[in-house]
Design a protein around this motif. Structure first.
Motif, PDB file in Angstrom:
ATOM      1  N   GLY A 297       0.846  -1.174   0.021  1.00  0.00           N
ATOM      2  CA  GLY A 297       0.013  -0.066  -0.035  1.00  0.00           C
ATOM      3  C   GLY A 297       0.914   1.286   0.115  1.00  0.00           C
ATOM      4  O   GLY A 297       1.386   1.427  -0.951  1.00  0.00           O
ATOM      5  N   ALA A 298       1.095   1.808   1.212  1.00  0.00           N
ATOM      6  CA  ALA A 298       2.090   2.988   1.287  1.00  0.00           C
ATOM      7  C   ALA A 298       3.533   2.227   1.274  1.00  0.00           C
ATOM      8  O   ALA A 298       3.588   1.106   1.635  1.00  0.00           O
ATOM      9  CB  ALA A 298       1.951   3.577   2.722  1.00  0.00           C
ATOM     10  N   ILE A 341      13.353  19.672  14.749  1.00  0.00           N
ATOM     11  CA  ILE A 341      14.588  20.361  14.445  1.00  0.00           C
ATOM     12  C   ILE A 341      14.631  21.302  15.629  1.00  0.00           C
ATOM     13  O   ILE A 341      14.317  22.366  15.491  1.00  0.00           O
ATOM     14  CB  ILE A 341      14.592  21.040  13.216  1.00  0.00           C
ATOM     15  CG1 ILE A 341      14.068  20.127  12.036  1.00  0.00           C
ATOM     16  CG2 ILE A 341      15.831  21.721  12.768  1.00  0.00           C
ATOM     17  CD1 ILE A 341      14.006  20.939  10.649  1.00  0.00           C
ATOM     18  N   GLY A 342      15.192  20.615  16.500  1.00  0.00           N
ATOM     19  CA  GLY A 342      15.297  21.638  17.926  1.00  0.00           C
ATOM     20  C   GLY A 342      13.795  21.857  18.433  1.00  0.00           C
ATOM     21  O   GLY A 342      13.179  20.940  18.423  1.00  0.00           O
ATOM     22  N   ARG A 343      13.565  22.881  18.814  1.00  0.00           N
ATOM     23  CA  ARG A 343      12.379  23.318  19.376  1.00  0.00           C
ATOM     24  C   ARG A 343      11.314  23.460  18.239  1.00  0.00           C
ATOM     25  O   ARG A 343      10.226  23.541  18.505  1.00  0.00           O
ATOM     26  CB  ARG A 343      12.416  24.748  20.291  1.00  0.00           C
ATOM     27  CG  ARG A 343      12.793  24.354  21.467  1.00  0.00           C
ATOM     28  CD  ARG A 343      12.592  25.310  22.476  1.00  0.00           C
ATOM     29  NE  ARG A 343      13.898  26.566  22.379  1.00  0.00           N
ATOM     30  CZ  ARG A 343      15.075  26.363  23.070  1.00  0.00           C
ATOM     31  NH1 ARG A 343      15.156  25.365  23.731  1.00  0.00           N
ATOM     32  NH2 ARG A 343      15.711  27.116  22.858  1.00  0.00           N
ATOM     33  N   SER A 344      11.650  23.583  17.014  1.00  0.00           N
ATOM     34  CA  SER A 344      10.825  23.742  15.862  1.00  0.00           C
ATOM     35  C   SER A 344      10.630  22.373  15.141  1.00  0.00           C
ATOM     36  O   SER A 344      11.137  21.398  15.870  1.00  0.00           O
ATOM     37  CB  SER A 344      11.650  24.893  14.945  1.00  0.00           C
ATOM     38  OG  SER A 344      10.829  24.966  13.721  1.00  0.00           O
ATOM     39  N   GLY A 345      10.173  22.351  14.062  1.00  0.00           N
ATOM     40  CA  GLY A 345      10.146  21.214  13.157  1.00  0.00           C
ATOM     41  C   GLY A 345       9.389  21.439  11.510  1.00  0.00           C
ATOM     42  O   GLY A 345       9.153  22.579  11.425  1.00  0.00           O
ATOM     43  N   VAL A 346       9.649  20.376  10.879  1.00  0.00           N
ATOM     44  CA  VAL A 346       8.810  20.370   9.639  1.00  0.00           C
ATOM     45  C   VAL A 346       8.044  19.231   9.600  1.00  0.00           C
ATOM     46  O   VAL A 346       8.194  17.894   9.897  1.00  0.00           O
ATOM     47  CB  VAL A 346       9.917  20.303   8.376  1.00  0.00           C
ATOM     48  CG1 VAL A 346       9.025  20.040   7.171  1.00  0.00           C
ATOM     49  CG2 VAL A 346      10.663  21.509   8.606  1.00  0.00           C
ATOM     50  N   GLY A 347       6.705  19.468   9.435  1.00  0.00           N
ATOM     51  CA  GLY A 347       5.662  18.387   9.142  1.00  0.00           C
ATOM     52  C   GLY A 347       4.788  18.354   8.122  1.00  0.00           C
ATOM     53  O   GLY A 347       4.722  19.343   7.503  1.00  0.00           O
ATOM     54  N   PHE A 348       4.750  17.085   7.436  1.00  0.00           N
ATOM     55  CA  PHE A 348       3.936  17.274   5.958  1.00  0.00           C
ATOM     56  C   PHE A 348       2.998  16.191   6.131  1.00  0.00           C
ATOM     57  O   PHE A 348       3.020  15.074   6.519  1.00  0.00           O
ATOM     58  CB  PHE A 348       4.993  16.979   5.081  1.00  0.00           C
ATOM     59  CG  PHE A 348       6.014  15.969   5.076  1.00  0.00           C
ATOM     60  CD1 PHE A 348       7.120  16.247   6.007  1.00  0.00           C
ATOM     61  CD2 PHE A 348       5.845  14.917   4.524  1.00  0.00           C
ATOM     62  CE1 PHE A 348       8.039  15.220   6.121  1.00  0.00           C
ATOM     63  CE2 PHE A 348       6.650  13.594   4.597  1.00  0.00           C
ATOM     64  CZ  PHE A 348       7.745  13.943   5.500  1.00  0.00           C
ATOM     65  N   PHE A 349       1.908  16.308   5.421  1.00  0.00           N
ATOM     66  CA  PHE A 349       0.702  15.347   5.276  1.00  0.00           C
ATOM     67  C   PHE A 349       0.904  15.055   4.105  1.00  0.00           C
ATOM     68  O   PHE A 349       0.719  15.339   3.031  1.00  0.00           O
ATOM     69  CB  PHE A 349      -0.673  16.286   5.936  1.00  0.00           C
ATOM     70  CG  PHE A 349      -0.519  16.693   7.075  1.00  0.00           C
ATOM     71  CD1 PHE A 349      -1.208  15.948   7.845  1.00  0.00           C
ATOM     72  CD2 PHE A 349      -0.230  17.856   7.607  1.00  0.00           C
ATOM     73  CE1 PHE A 349      -1.030  16.319   9.512  1.00  0.00           C
ATOM     74  CE2 PHE A 349      -0.108  18.334   8.808  1.00  0.00           C
ATOM     75  CZ  PHE A 349      -0.417  17.378   9.621  1.00  0.00           C
ATOM     76  N   SER A 350       0.419  13.549   4.099  1.00  0.00           N
ATOM     77  CA  SER A 350       0.708  12.788   2.557  1.00  0.00           C
ATOM     78  C   SER A 350      -0.329  11.775   2.345  1.00  0.00           C
ATOM     79  O   SER A 350      -0.014  10.781   1.842  1.00  0.00           O
ATOM     80  CB  SER A 350       1.875  12.359   2.559  1.00  0.00           C
ATOM     81  OG  SER A 350       2.540  11.602   3.909  1.00  0.00           O
ATOM     82  N   TYR A 351      -1.356  11.823   3.118  1.00  0.00           N
ATOM     83  CA  TYR A 351      -2.383  10.680   3.083  1.00  0.00           C
ATOM     84  C   TYR A 351      -2.727  10.227   1.586  1.00  0.00           C
ATOM     85  O   TYR A 351      -3.160  11.366   0.841  1.00  0.00           O
ATOM     86  CB  TYR A 351      -3.768  10.757   3.914  1.00  0.00           C
ATOM     87  CG  TYR A 351      -4.696   9.887   3.999  1.00  0.00           C
ATOM     88  CD1 TYR A 351      -4.521   8.783   4.810  1.00  0.00           C
ATOM     89  CD2 TYR A 351      -5.697   9.780   2.983  1.00  0.00           C
ATOM     90  CE1 TYR A 351      -5.373   7.697   4.879  1.00  0.00           C
ATOM     91  CE2 TYR A 351      -6.859   8.619   3.153  1.00  0.00           C
ATOM     92  CZ  TYR A 351      -6.434   7.918   3.975  1.00  0.00           C
ATOM     93  OH  TYR A 351      -7.340   6.738   3.696  1.00  0.00           O
ATOM     94  N   PRO A 352      -2.976   9.368   1.168  1.00  0.00           N
ATOM     95  CA  PRO A 352      -2.786   7.991   1.783  1.00  0.00           C
ATOM     96  C   PRO A 352      -1.407   7.264   1.429  1.00  0.00           C
ATOM     97  O   PRO A 352      -1.005   6.120   1.904  1.00  0.00           O
ATOM     98  CB  PRO A 352      -3.770   7.017   1.099  1.00  0.00           C
ATOM     99  CG  PRO A 352      -3.748   7.450  -0.472  1.00  0.00           C
ATOM    100  CD  PRO A 352      -3.416   9.099  -0.367  1.00  0.00           C
ATOM    101  N   ASP A 353      -0.243   8.315   0.964  1.00  0.00           N
ATOM    102  CA  ASP A 353       0.831   7.679   0.543  1.00  0.00           C
ATOM    103  C   ASP A 353       1.885   8.490   1.272  1.00  0.00           C
ATOM    104  O   ASP A 353       1.497   9.446   1.884  1.00  0.00           O
ATOM    105  CB  ASP A 353       0.815   7.676  -1.095  1.00  0.00           C
ATOM    106  CG  ASP A 353       1.822   6.747  -1.523  1.00  0.00           C
ATOM    107  OD1 ASP A 353       2.990   6.393  -0.776  1.00  0.00           O
ATOM    108  OD2 ASP A 353       1.350   5.854  -2.556  1.00  0.00           O
ATOM    109  N   ASP A 354       3.257   8.324   0.900  1.00  0.00           N
ATOM    110  CA  ASP A 354       4.244   9.376   1.524  1.00  0.00           C
ATOM    111  C   ASP A 354       5.099   9.790   0.323  1.00  0.00           C
ATOM    112  O   ASP A 354       6.339  10.162   0.814  1.00  0.00           O
ATOM    113  CB  ASP A 354       4.746   8.669   2.809  1.00  0.00           C
ATOM    114  CG  ASP A 354       5.877   7.622   2.335  1.00  0.00           C
ATOM    115  OD1 ASP A 354       5.886   7.352   1.260  1.00  0.00           O
ATOM    116  OD2 ASP A 354       6.673   7.203   3.107  1.00  0.00           O
ATOM    117  N   ARG A 355       4.689   9.464  -0.958  1.00  0.00           N
ATOM    118  CA  ARG A 355       5.394  10.086  -1.915  1.00  0.00           C
ATOM    119  C   ARG A 355       5.532  11.439  -2.102  1.00  0.00           C
ATOM    120  O   ARG A 355       6.171  12.128  -2.600  1.00  0.00           O
ATOM    121  CB  ARG A 355       5.088   9.410  -3.084  1.00  0.00           C
ATOM    122  CG  ARG A 355       5.805   7.866  -3.211  1.00  0.00           C
ATOM    123  CD  ARG A 355       5.368   7.196  -4.484  1.00  0.00           C
ATOM    124  NE  ARG A 355       4.562   6.217  -4.131  1.00  0.00           N
ATOM    125  CZ  ARG A 355       5.292   4.780  -4.269  1.00  0.00           C
ATOM    126  NH1 ARG A 355       6.463   4.631  -4.286  1.00  0.00           N
ATOM    127  NH2 ARG A 355       4.409   3.664  -3.838  1.00  0.00           N
TER     128      ARG A 355
END
Ligand SMILES: Cc1cc2nc3c(=O)[nH]c(=O)nc-3n(C[C@H](O)[C@H](O)[C@H](O)COP(=O)(O)OP(=O)(O)OC[C@H]3O[C@@H](n4cnc5c(N)ncnc54)[C@H](O)[C@@H]3O)c2cc1C
Length: 420
Positions: A297-298, A341-355
């Motif tokens: 699947g993913a 990334i320390g107190r910060s970060g990067v988030g990404f949404f990729s439903y239903p896959d992660d490509r």
């Protein structure tokens, strides 16, 4: 752990689970449903549950475990927890040898779930094993705890720290160190582009955050040797450093290869669509220790979520097999990912896959979302302890038997061609 003092005669189990990380603990809890009274052994090196997804936090301060004692956590279930090191596995005789604090134990099993996870791979580059720190648990000389001590002791003097690798672990190491010790000169060295493992949008966001913190990024250079005070790259450069942190890839536990199970070059076990070892189908493999041949699947990436879903699926597959039911091929969907990334970060949404990243969240919000998911993956285990069988995941019907069999057949043909 002390040397062997006595050898106990073997005890026998329906299912033995090797490793009590996210995957192994989930599998054991799910198998402990009272409807199917199985003799279950769960074996792991420490009694404390290792939250690997928080190891980078332990560079700065010790992290209090959410599950302080696995033996206490599984008390009252049908699971027998054995705290010890799995030293060998004989898949044909169905024996496991375990070195505990006091004795060498031998266990006999009918089926096994291999969940020994992975470690940072320091085997291939000269000097990395001897000279580089890595995000390992425990109190070893190159562990995260040892790195913390070195950074603290030297906090008052100028220091250059190099982290080798450009994917999530290296990014999190660089972010954590540069945030806690802003005076440190922090460099990332990557053979491709730092932060490029999840496509251009994520890469841009990650690099911008690292550069904002003051992390130097060296792209397109491969570290070929690590010395006590330098790393040498394939361009013939010697980069002086006080500390090297190796974050350049993962390798699964050597027990599988030693046992003669079919494994890939990183020692991950090749499995079929039911997560059964292709060479020894009475052994299932889960979490970081697995390399599925059929589509899942993913894409199957090494993550806490993949560990949970594969652990749960392996338990379901064993129960279905005992009930003479056929279960669908293993599959799942993913929602996205967060990188601290320390107190910060990067988030990404990729439903239903992660490509493809659908949209990106940055800054402290991203870090908080990641923290929530890190908490959730442990909380899911607590829920499964209370209500075995309750965990569910999206994307269970994404792969048909035709697709799975087709992939397995192609792999078999490719293997025959290689042998010929
Ligand atoms: C710094 C860092 C950050 C990460 N961040 C994320 C993240 O944000 N999100 C995410 O999804 N994933 C993340 N991951 C990946 C994630 O931690 C792993 O994919 C996940 O832990 C795999 O689970 P597992 O159960 O297969 O193995 P593990 O969690 O490694 O558990 C394996 C268990 O087996 C035990 N064991 C190993 N060998 C033996 C032996 N010979 N005898 C007895 N016991 C043994 C170990 O002690 C351990 O308890 C991160 C990893 C690291 C290192």
């Amino acid at each position: 752990m002390n040397a062997t003092r006595t050898t106990e005669k073997s005890s026998s189990y329906d299912v033995v689970i090797l490793g009590a990380g996210y995957a192994g603990l989930m599998a054991a809890l799910r198998l402990s449903r009272r409807k199917w009274p199985l003799r279950i052994a769960l074996v792991s090196a420490q009694d404390q549950f290792l939250e690997r997804v928080r190891l980078q936090e332990s560079i700065v301060a010790a992290v209090a475990p959410r599950i302080a004692s696995i033996s206490a956590f599984v008390a009252g279930t049908t699971i027998e927890f054995i705290c010890g090191n799995v030293t060998s596995l004989d898949p044909d005789l169905r024996h496991v040898q375990i070195q505990t604090d006091t004795q060498m134990r031998e266990i006999v099993f009918d089926q096994a779930i291999f969940a020994l996870g992975s470690n940072i791979d320091v085997e291939d580059v000269p000097g990395a094993a001897e000279n580089a720190y890595r995000l390992e648990a425990g109190n070893g000389p190159h562990s995260a705890a040892a790195l913390r001590s070195t950074l603290r002791v030297n906090a008052d003097r100028p220091m250059h720290v190099i982290t080798v690798g450009g994917a999530e672990t290296a990014i999190e190491v660089a972010g954590e160190i540069k945030t806690a010790w802003p005076g440190v000169k922090m460099t990332m060295v990557c053979r491709s582009r730092c932060g490029a493992s999840r496509g251009p949008r994520v890469e841009r966001a990650v690099r911008a955050e690292l550069i904002r913190l003051g992390v130097e990024l060296i792209d397109g250079e491969t570290v070929i040797e690590v010395g006590p005070a330098e790393v040498v790259t394939n361009r013939g450069r010697s980069l002086a450093c006080d500390i090297c942190v190796w974050s350049g890839g993962l390798r699964s536990a050597p027990v599988a290869r030693g046992a003669g199970l079919a494994t890939d070059p990183q020692d991950r076990i090749w499995v079929d669509a039911n997560l059964r070892s292709v060479s020894h189908p009475h052994i299932l493999a889960v979490g970081d220790a697995v390399h599925p041949i059929a589509p899942t699947g993913a894409p199957y990436r090494l993550s806490a979520f993949s560990a949970l879903v594969s652990g749960a699926y392996a338990a379901d597959a064993i129960l279905a097999n005992r009930a003479k039911r056929r279960i669908r091929p293993f599959s799942f969907s993913t929602f996205g990912q967060g990188i601290a990334i320390g107190r910060s970060g990067v988030g990404f949404f990729s439903y239903p896959d992660d490509r493809q990243a659908l949209f990106i969240v940055k800054g402290q919000t991203a870090r908080q979302i990641r923290n929530f998911f890190v908490w959730l993956v442990s909380y899911v285990l607590t829920l499964e302890r209370r209500m075995p069988g309750s965990f569910f995941w999206p994307g269970r019907r994404r792969v048909s038997w035709d697709q799975a069999n087709d992939a397995l057949q192609k792999a078999e043909t490719a293997k025959k061609l290689q042998i010929a």
